[in-house]
Design a protein around this motif. Structure first.
Motif, PDB file in Angstrom:
ATOM      1  N   LEU A 166       0.823  -1.209   0.000  1.00 19.82           N
ATOM      2  CA  LEU A 166       0.000   0.000   0.000  1.00 19.82           C
ATOM      3  C   LEU A 166       0.859   1.262   0.000  1.00 19.82           C
ATOM      4  CD1 LEU A 166      -2.977  -0.751   2.423  1.00 19.82           C
ATOM      5  CD2 LEU A 166      -2.886  -0.918  -0.062  1.00 19.82           C
ATOM      6  N   THR A 167       2.066   1.139   0.523  1.00 21.28           N
ATOM      7  CA  THR A 167       2.966   2.294   0.555  1.00 21.28           C
ATOM      8  C   THR A 167       3.335   2.768  -0.839  1.00 21.28           C
ATOM      9  OG1 THR A 167       4.826   0.748   0.803  1.00 21.28           O
ATOM     10  CG2 THR A 167       3.954   1.748   2.805  1.00 21.28           C
ATOM     11  N   ASP A 168       3.155   1.898  -1.836  1.00 16.81           N
ATOM     12  CA  ASP A 168       3.458   2.273  -3.223  1.00 16.81           C
ATOM     13  C   ASP A 168       2.291   3.005  -3.875  1.00 16.81           C
ATOM     14  OD1 ASP A 168       5.925   1.011  -3.015  1.00 16.81           O
ATOM     15  OD2 ASP A 168       5.151  -0.901  -3.772  1.00 16.81           O
ATOM     16  N   HIS A 169       1.164   3.084  -3.162  1.00 15.88           N
ATOM     17  CA  HIS A 169      -0.033   3.701  -3.742  1.00 15.88           C
ATOM     18  C   HIS A 169      -0.662   4.699  -2.764  1.00 15.88           C
ATOM     19  CE1 HIS A 169       0.151   0.538  -6.833  1.00 15.88           C
ATOM     20  NE2 HIS A 169       0.358  -0.306  -5.839  1.00 15.88           N
ATOM     21  N   LEU A 170       0.159   5.358  -1.968  1.00 13.79           N
ATOM     22  CA  LEU A 170      -0.364   6.253  -0.930  1.00 13.79           C
ATOM     23  C   LEU A 170      -1.162   7.424  -1.498  1.00 13.79           C
ATOM     24  CD1 LEU A 170       2.476   6.481   1.733  1.00 13.79           C
ATOM     25  CD2 LEU A 170       0.272   5.353   1.919  1.00 13.79           C
ATOM     26  N   GLU A 171      -0.720   7.975  -2.616  1.00 14.08           N
ATOM     27  CA  GLU A 171      -1.425   9.119  -3.183  1.00 14.08           C
ATOM     28  C   GLU A 171      -2.856   8.749  -3.559  1.00 14.08           C
ATOM     29  OE1 GLU A 171       0.698  10.873  -6.382  1.00 14.08           O
ATOM     30  OE2 GLU A 171       2.411  11.492  -5.162  1.00 14.08           O
ATOM     31  N   LEU A 172      -3.028   7.578  -4.167  1.00 14.09           N
ATOM     32  CA  LEU A 172      -4.356   7.110  -4.553  1.00 14.09           C
ATOM     33  C   LEU A 172      -5.212   6.829  -3.319  1.00 14.09           C
ATOM     34  CD1 LEU A 172      -6.391   6.172  -6.665  1.00 14.09           C
ATOM     35  CD2 LEU A 172      -5.303   3.910  -6.615  1.00 14.09           C
ATOM     36  N   ILE A 173      -4.609   6.205  -2.303  1.00 11.27           N
ATOM     37  CA  ILE A 173      -5.321   5.884  -1.071  1.00 11.27           C
ATOM     38  C   ILE A 173      -5.799   7.150  -0.380  1.00 11.27           C
ATOM     39  CG2 ILE A 173      -5.049   4.955   1.267  1.00 11.27           C
ATOM     40  CD1 ILE A 173      -3.132   2.889   0.069  1.00 11.27           C
ATOM     41  N   VAL A 174      -4.920   8.145  -0.287  1.00 16.41           N
ATOM     42  CA  VAL A 174      -5.270   9.410   0.355  1.00 16.41           C
ATOM     43  C   VAL A 174      -6.400  10.102  -0.411  1.00 16.41           C
ATOM     44  CG1 VAL A 174      -4.454  11.737   0.880  1.00 16.41           C
ATOM     45  CG2 VAL A 174      -3.017   9.762   1.406  1.00 16.41           C
ATOM     46  N   LEU A 175      -6.330  10.072  -1.742  1.00 16.86           N
ATOM     47  CA  LEU A 175      -7.362  10.689  -2.566  1.00 16.86           C
ATOM     48  C   LEU A 175      -8.722  10.031  -2.315  1.00 16.86           C
ATOM     49  CD1 LEU A 175      -8.246  12.601  -4.802  1.00 16.86           C
ATOM     50  CD2 LEU A 175      -7.570  10.875  -6.476  1.00 16.86           C
ATOM     51  N   ILE A 176      -8.738   8.699  -2.264  1.00 10.49           N
ATOM     52  CA  ILE A 176      -9.981   7.967  -2.008  1.00 10.49           C
ATOM     53  C   ILE A 176     -10.537   8.300  -0.630  1.00 10.49           C
ATOM     54  CG2 ILE A 176     -10.976   5.664  -1.649  1.00 10.49           C
ATOM     55  CD1 ILE A 176      -9.041   4.627  -3.773  1.00 10.49           C
ATOM     56  N   LEU A 177      -9.655   8.345   0.378  1.00  6.00           N
ATOM     57  CA  LEU A 177     -10.091   8.664   1.741  1.00  6.00           C
ATOM     58  C   LEU A 177     -10.660  10.076   1.830  1.00  6.00           C
ATOM     59  CD1 LEU A 177      -7.238   7.078   3.890  1.00  6.00           C
ATOM     60  CD2 LEU A 177      -9.655   6.466   3.946  1.00  6.00           C
ATOM     61  N   VAL A 178     -10.023  11.008   1.156  1.00  7.20           N
ATOM     62  CA  VAL A 178     -10.497  12.397   1.165  1.00  7.20           C
ATOM     63  C   VAL A 178     -11.887  12.475   0.539  1.00  7.20           C
ATOM     64  CG1 VAL A 178     -10.147  14.695   0.178  1.00  7.20           C
ATOM     65  CG2 VAL A 178      -8.218  13.451   1.168  1.00  7.20           C
ATOM     66  N   LEU A 179     -12.084  11.769  -0.573  1.00  5.89           N
ATOM     67  CA  LEU A 179     -13.381  11.765  -1.243  1.00  5.89           C
ATOM     68  C   LEU A 179     -14.461  11.158  -0.351  1.00  5.89           C
ATOM     69  CD1 LEU A 179     -12.362  10.702  -4.876  1.00  5.89           C
ATOM     70  CD2 LEU A 179     -13.088  12.966  -4.104  1.00  5.89           C
ATOM     71  N   ILE A 180     -14.123  10.041   0.309  1.00  5.04           N
ATOM     72  CA  ILE A 180     -15.092   9.355   1.170  1.00  5.04           C
ATOM     73  C   ILE A 180     -15.472  10.211   2.371  1.00  5.04           C
ATOM     74  CG2 ILE A 180     -15.431   7.393   2.732  1.00  5.04           C
ATOM     75  CD1 ILE A 180     -13.754   5.717   0.822  1.00  5.04           C
ATOM     76  N   THR A 181     -14.476  10.807   3.018  1.00  4.86           N
ATOM     77  CA  THR A 181     -14.733  11.559   4.252  1.00  4.86           C
ATOM     78  C   THR A 181     -15.355  12.929   4.003  1.00  4.86           C
ATOM     79  OG1 THR A 181     -12.432  12.362   4.249  1.00  4.86           O
ATOM     80  CG2 THR A 181     -12.924  10.381   5.541  1.00  4.86           C
ATOM     81  N   THR A 182     -15.077  13.506   2.846  1.00  5.04           N
ATOM     82  CA  THR A 182     -15.638  14.834   2.571  1.00  5.04           C
ATOM     83  C   THR A 182     -16.986  14.762   1.854  1.00  5.04           C
ATOM     84  OG1 THR A 182     -14.375  14.976   0.487  1.00  5.04           O
ATOM     85  CG2 THR A 182     -13.388  15.956   2.469  1.00  5.04           C
ATOM     86  N   ALA A 183     -17.321  13.605   1.309  1.00  2.00           N
ATOM     87  CA  ALA A 183     -18.580  13.452   0.569  1.00  2.00           C
ATOM     88  C   ALA A 183     -19.803  13.881   1.396  1.00  2.00           C
ATOM     89  CB  ALA A 183     -18.739  12.014   0.087  1.00  2.00           C
ATOM     90  N   PRO A 184     -19.943  13.424   2.669  1.00  2.00           N
ATOM     91  CA  PRO A 184     -21.118  13.835   3.463  1.00  2.00           C
ATOM     92  C   PRO A 184     -21.218  15.346   3.632  1.00  2.00           C
ATOM     93  CG  PRO A 184     -20.010  11.980   4.495  1.00  2.00           C
ATOM     94  CD  PRO A 184     -19.104  12.477   3.413  1.00  2.00           C
ATOM     95  N   VAL A 185     -20.069  16.006   3.823  1.00  2.00           N
ATOM     96  CA  VAL A 185     -20.060  17.458   4.003  1.00  2.00           C
ATOM     97  C   VAL A 185     -20.466  18.155   2.710  1.00  2.00           C
ATOM     98  CG1 VAL A 185     -18.639  19.474   4.551  1.00  2.00           C
ATOM     99  CG2 VAL A 185     -18.259  17.318   5.764  1.00  2.00           C
ATOM    100  N   ILE A 186     -19.918  17.680   1.581  1.00  7.22           N
ATOM    101  CA  ILE A 186     -20.228  18.283   0.286  1.00  7.22           C
ATOM    102  C   ILE A 186     -21.702  18.096  -0.054  1.00  7.22           C
ATOM    103  CG2 ILE A 186     -19.788  18.177  -2.193  1.00  7.22           C
ATOM    104  CD1 ILE A 186     -16.926  17.337  -1.526  1.00  7.22           C
ATOM    105  N   ILE A 187     -22.217  16.876   0.156  1.00  2.00           N
ATOM    106  CA  ILE A 187     -23.628  16.584  -0.124  1.00  2.00           C
ATOM    107  C   ILE A 187     -24.537  17.463   0.730  1.00  2.00           C
ATOM    108  CG2 ILE A 187     -25.443  14.833   0.079  1.00  2.00           C
ATOM    109  CD1 ILE A 187     -23.316  12.732  -0.604  1.00  2.00           C
ATOM    110  N   LYS A 188     -24.153  17.628   2.015  1.00  2.00           N
ATOM    111  CA  LYS A 188     -24.943  18.455   2.928  1.00  2.00           C
ATOM    112  C   LYS A 188     -24.969  19.903   2.453  1.00  2.00           C
ATOM    113  CE  LYS A 188     -27.185  19.497   6.687  1.00  2.00           C
ATOM    114  NZ  LYS A 188     -28.586  19.049   6.899  1.00  2.00           N
TER     115      LYS A 188
END
Length: 227
Positions: free
Chosen positions: A190-212
């Protein structure tokens, strides 16, 4: 000469280096207790910390020589930082938080963030402190709002402890065990794909705020048309 880009502060991997556990603890404290910490990468930082749990403990704390015990130690230390951060935010809100509603917007402070947390707190009550841990921006201002509305200290600390424990344990353990599982099952680091992982996490965690925000904006627009 070392080059530094302020954008690095938004990259969780930036904080993973020898001795950085204490920096991570400060970041979590700041994001959950200081209104200027709302931009910090709390969720993704905890997840990445779980992936690098062995290195973090070996370089910054007591190494038990057991991955499970080291993981528990990491979770406990960050959990404490989260609890203290929220309590500081509560104290700040209790003492001077009401003045923030009169404060003009600056580059590091937006009144809309405080109002968003206030509305969320009113809707959810004390449990908002638990849910807020999983929502960027809201988790920064929720304890301040709790102080502003003069929430009972014992009740606040109960929700504070539960929220911090649930958030830190889930995010750090997820990073640690998901990394171990994928490494053993598929041979993927997973350390070889941290940028993608962080991007996915940001999208998941910010989605509720954006939708609201979108939903609230539409409701206001509809209300304005009806008037």
């Amino acid at each position: 000469m070392l080059s530094f880009d302020w954008k690095q502060l938004l990259n969780p991997e930036f904080y993973i280096f020898p001795g950085s556990l204490w920096l991570i603890m400060f970041i979590i404290f700041a994001e959950t207790g200081l209104f200027i910490g709302f931009f910090l990468p709390g969720d993704s930082l905890l997840f990445v910390a779980g992936i690098f749990s062995e290195k973090l403990i070996a370089s910054s704390a007591f190494d038990f020589g057991n991955s499970h015990l080291n993981l528990i130690e990491l979770i406990v230390l960050i959990f404490i930082a989260g609890v203290i951060g929220n309590f500081f935010g509560y104290w700040f809100g209790l003492k001077s938080g009401h003045m923030l509603f009169k404060k003009e917007d600056t580059w590091y402070f937006k009144k809309k963030h405080l109002k968003q947390a206030h509305n969320f707190f009113e809707k959810r009550g004390g449990s908002a402190l638990i849910f807020a841990r999983f929502l960027p921006i809201v988790r920064t201002f929720a304890p301040i709002v709790a102080g502003i509305v003069d929430m009972d200290k014992k009740k606040f600390m109960l929700y504070n402890v539960i929220g911090s424990a649930a958030w830190v344990a889930l995010m750090v353990a997820s990073g640690h065990y998901l990394d171990t599982f994928i490494k053993e099952k598929y041979g993927i680091q997973l350390t070889d794909h941290l940028e993608l992982i962080v991007l996915i996490l940001v999208l998941i965690t910010t989605a509720p705020v954006i939708i609201k925000m979108i939903t609230h904006g539409r409701q206001k627009a509809v209300g304005g048309e009806q008037e």
